[in-house]
Design a protein around this motif. Structure first.
Motif, short mmCIF file in Angstrom:
data_model
loop_
_atom_site.label_atom_id
_atom_site.label_comp_id
_atom_site.label_asym_id
_atom_site.label_seq_id
_atom_site.Cartn_x
_atom_site.Cartn_y
_atom_site.Cartn_z
N ASN A 180 39.59 32.44 5.99
CA ASN A 180 39.15 33.71 5.43
C ASN A 180 38.75 34.61 6.59
O ASN A 180 37.84 34.26 7.36
N ILE A 181 39.42 35.74 6.74
CA ILE A 181 39.18 36.65 7.86
C ILE A 181 38.59 37.95 7.32
O ILE A 181 39.13 38.55 6.38
N ASP A 182 37.49 38.38 7.92
CA ASP A 182 36.88 39.65 7.56
C ASP A 182 36.85 40.56 8.78
O ASP A 182 36.44 40.15 9.87
N LEU A 183 37.27 41.81 8.57
CA LEU A 183 37.36 42.79 9.64
C LEU A 183 36.20 43.77 9.55
O LEU A 183 35.91 44.28 8.46
N MET A 195 33.97 32.50 15.04
CA MET A 195 34.02 31.47 14.01
C MET A 195 32.71 31.50 13.23
O MET A 195 31.62 31.47 13.80
N THR A 196 32.82 31.59 11.91
CA THR A 196 31.63 31.65 11.06
C THR A 196 31.75 30.64 9.92
O THR A 196 32.75 29.97 9.77
N LYS A 197 30.70 30.56 9.11
CA LYS A 197 30.74 29.75 7.89
C LYS A 197 30.28 30.61 6.74
O LYS A 197 29.57 31.62 6.92
N GLN A 198 30.68 30.23 5.53
CA GLN A 198 30.33 30.99 4.35
C GLN A 198 28.82 30.99 4.13
O GLN A 198 28.19 29.93 4.13
N GLY A 199 28.26 32.17 3.94
CA GLY A 199 26.84 32.29 3.65
C GLY A 199 26.58 32.38 2.16
O GLY A 199 27.42 31.99 1.33
N LYS A 200 25.43 32.95 1.81
CA LYS A 200 25.02 33.05 0.40
C LYS A 200 24.87 34.49 -0.05
O LYS A 200 24.38 34.75 -1.15
N SER A 201 25.25 35.45 0.78
CA SER A 201 25.03 36.85 0.45
C SER A 201 25.75 37.24 -0.83
O SER A 201 26.83 36.75 -1.15
N VAL A 261 25.65 33.63 7.90
CA VAL A 261 26.27 33.89 9.19
C VAL A 261 27.51 34.76 9.09
O VAL A 261 27.82 35.52 10.01
N ASP A 262 28.26 34.67 7.98
CA ASP A 262 29.49 35.45 7.91
C ASP A 262 29.21 36.94 7.78
O ASP A 262 29.74 37.76 8.53
N ILE A 263 28.32 37.33 6.86
CA ILE A 263 28.06 38.76 6.67
C ILE A 263 27.30 39.35 7.85
O ILE A 263 27.55 40.49 8.27
N LEU A 264 26.38 38.58 8.45
CA LEU A 264 25.63 39.07 9.61
C LEU A 264 26.56 39.27 10.80
O LEU A 264 26.46 40.28 11.51
N SER A 265 27.45 38.33 11.02
CA SER A 265 28.41 38.45 12.11
C SER A 265 29.31 39.66 11.91
O SER A 265 29.62 40.40 12.86
N LEU A 266 29.74 39.88 10.67
CA LEU A 266 30.59 41.03 10.37
C LEU A 266 29.87 42.33 10.67
O LEU A 266 30.44 43.25 11.28
N HIS A 267 28.62 42.42 10.26
CA HIS A 267 27.84 43.64 10.50
C HIS A 267 27.53 43.85 11.98
O HIS A 267 27.25 44.98 12.39
N GLU A 268 27.62 42.78 12.77
CA GLU A 268 27.44 42.92 14.22
C GLU A 268 28.70 43.40 14.90
O GLU A 268 28.69 43.71 16.09
N GLY A 269 29.82 43.47 14.14
CA GLY A 269 31.04 44.03 14.68
C GLY A 269 32.11 43.03 15.05
O GLY A 269 33.12 43.38 15.68
N TYR A 270 31.93 41.77 14.67
CA TYR A 270 32.92 40.74 14.99
C TYR A 270 33.98 40.64 13.89
O TYR A 270 33.74 41.00 12.73
N ILE A 271 35.14 40.13 14.26
CA ILE A 271 36.15 39.73 13.29
C ILE A 271 35.85 38.29 12.90
O ILE A 271 35.98 37.38 13.71
N ASN A 272 35.40 38.11 11.68
CA ASN A 272 35.02 36.77 11.20
C ASN A 272 36.24 35.91 10.93
O ASN A 272 37.20 36.36 10.30
N VAL A 273 36.18 34.67 11.34
CA VAL A 273 37.19 33.67 10.99
C VAL A 273 36.43 32.50 10.36
O VAL A 273 35.69 31.79 11.04
N THR A 274 36.60 32.33 9.05
CA THR A 274 35.82 31.34 8.30
C THR A 274 36.73 30.33 7.63
O THR A 274 37.48 30.69 6.71
N PRO A 275 36.74 29.08 8.08
CA PRO A 275 37.53 28.06 7.38
C PRO A 275 36.94 27.76 6.01
O PRO A 275 35.72 27.62 5.87
N LEU A 276 37.79 27.68 5.00
CA LEU A 276 37.37 27.37 3.65
C LEU A 276 38.20 26.21 3.11
O LEU A 276 39.32 25.98 3.59
N CYS A 277 37.68 25.52 2.13
CA CYS A 277 38.46 24.48 1.46
C CYS A 277 38.43 24.74 -0.04
O CYS A 277 37.77 25.68 -0.50
#
Length: 306
Positions: A180-183, A195-201, A261-277
């Protein structure tokens, strides 16, 4: 095909915003322009946001050929999961694609939004069927974002796509997950991949009554974060001619935890890469708790204790 030329890898594109959406169109144009891939499109004929992993089961879906330059493309009356399933089935295209990409979605998909997302479901359906996949979303903000950002986002993700296809070709891509990639909103100044992991936001959602005086109003919830402000709640006439009272979802606040971590990383300006199953197993400590709990409940309900 001349000589012993190797066929180009095939990428299937789907989404949940609809086949005419700017995010999908930009992603397709960027992939076609590389001349590295055979690009297929199988996407909903209209917006299917927030349908999660729903599928069409009790009736057929309608499929129509669509002209998108450089591709073979079809619009489908079903959900994103339907589109992926059809696109990888060999019922519509002659072969199974090497990679499925779902997106680029208008709006980020982090935290609990991943559960609701039709975009993520389009990639997850491929994963369920053993086909490598990516879901891609852009953190669109009204007043700051424009359609050109989708192109920039697709270009920024090309190294990821190319690397993934190379791993698939070399048979070293792990089959136990999808990505799952977020820009970030300011994609032109992004800080790189993270590299991030799914949060609870998630949005804390409420309901409000809305005016019934809108002709043809579709009584379905719209989970878009871009809430429609055109529906007025001031009218006292809340009951339709059919006797329905209309309610609409509304976001009351956005809840972010320190561990998101995923939403915080995105708001910091990173391209999130989150492995999901495909599964969501409970944490080990919860498994242990309910193992003991079930044993206690079973003992208390045994015939000798009744």
């Amino acid at each position: 095909m001349a000589g012993n030329a190797v066929p180009r890898p095939t990428i299937l594109i789907t989404n949940d915003d609809g086949i005419d959406a700017s995010g999908l169109q930009a992603l397709v144009r960027v992939l076609v322009s590389t001349d590295l891939y055979s690009v297929l499109v199988c996407a909903p004929d209209s917006e299917k946001s927030a349908v999660s992993h729903s599928i069409t089961w009790r009736h057929p879906v309608a499929v129509k050929s669509v002209d998108i330059i450089g591709t073979t493309a079809y619009a489908v009356s079903g959900t994103p999961a339907d589109c992926t399933s059809l696109g990888i089935s060999k019922a519509l295209f002659p072969s199974i694609p090497d990679l499925v990409i779902s997106g680029i979605n208008k709006g980020s998909n982090c935290g609990y939004h991943i559960v609701y997302s039709g975009t993520v479901a389009g990639a997850r359906e491929a994963f369920f069927n053993g086909v490598p996949s990516i879901s891609m979303s852009y953190d669109w903000v009204e007043g700051k974002s424009n359609v050109e950002d989708y192109v920039l986002g697709a270009e920024a993700c090309l190294p990821l796509i190319n690397g993934l296809v190379g791993d698939i070709k070399n048979k070293c891509y792990p089959t136990g997950c999808f990505l799952n990639i977020d820009l970030p909103t300011d994609i032109v100044n992004h800080k790189g991949y993270k590299m991030t992991k799914q949060g609870k936001s998630n949005f804390s959602m409420g309901w409000r009554k809305v005016s019934s005086e809108i002709e043809g109003y579709n009584i379905q919830s719209n989970m878009s974060t871009d809430l429609d402000a055109s529906l007025s709640s001031e009218s006292n006439e809340l009951t339709t001619k059919q006797g329905h009272v209309l309610f609409e979802r509304e976001a009351t606040k956005y809840v972010i935890d320190d561990e998101d971590v995923d939403i915080l990383s995105l708001h910091e300006g990173y391209i999130n890469v989150t492995p999901l199953c495909g599964q969501s197993p409970a944490a080990v400590e919860l498994q242990d708790f309910f193992k003991d709990w079930l044993l206690n409940v079973s003992e208390k309900s045994s015939p000798s204790t009744l």
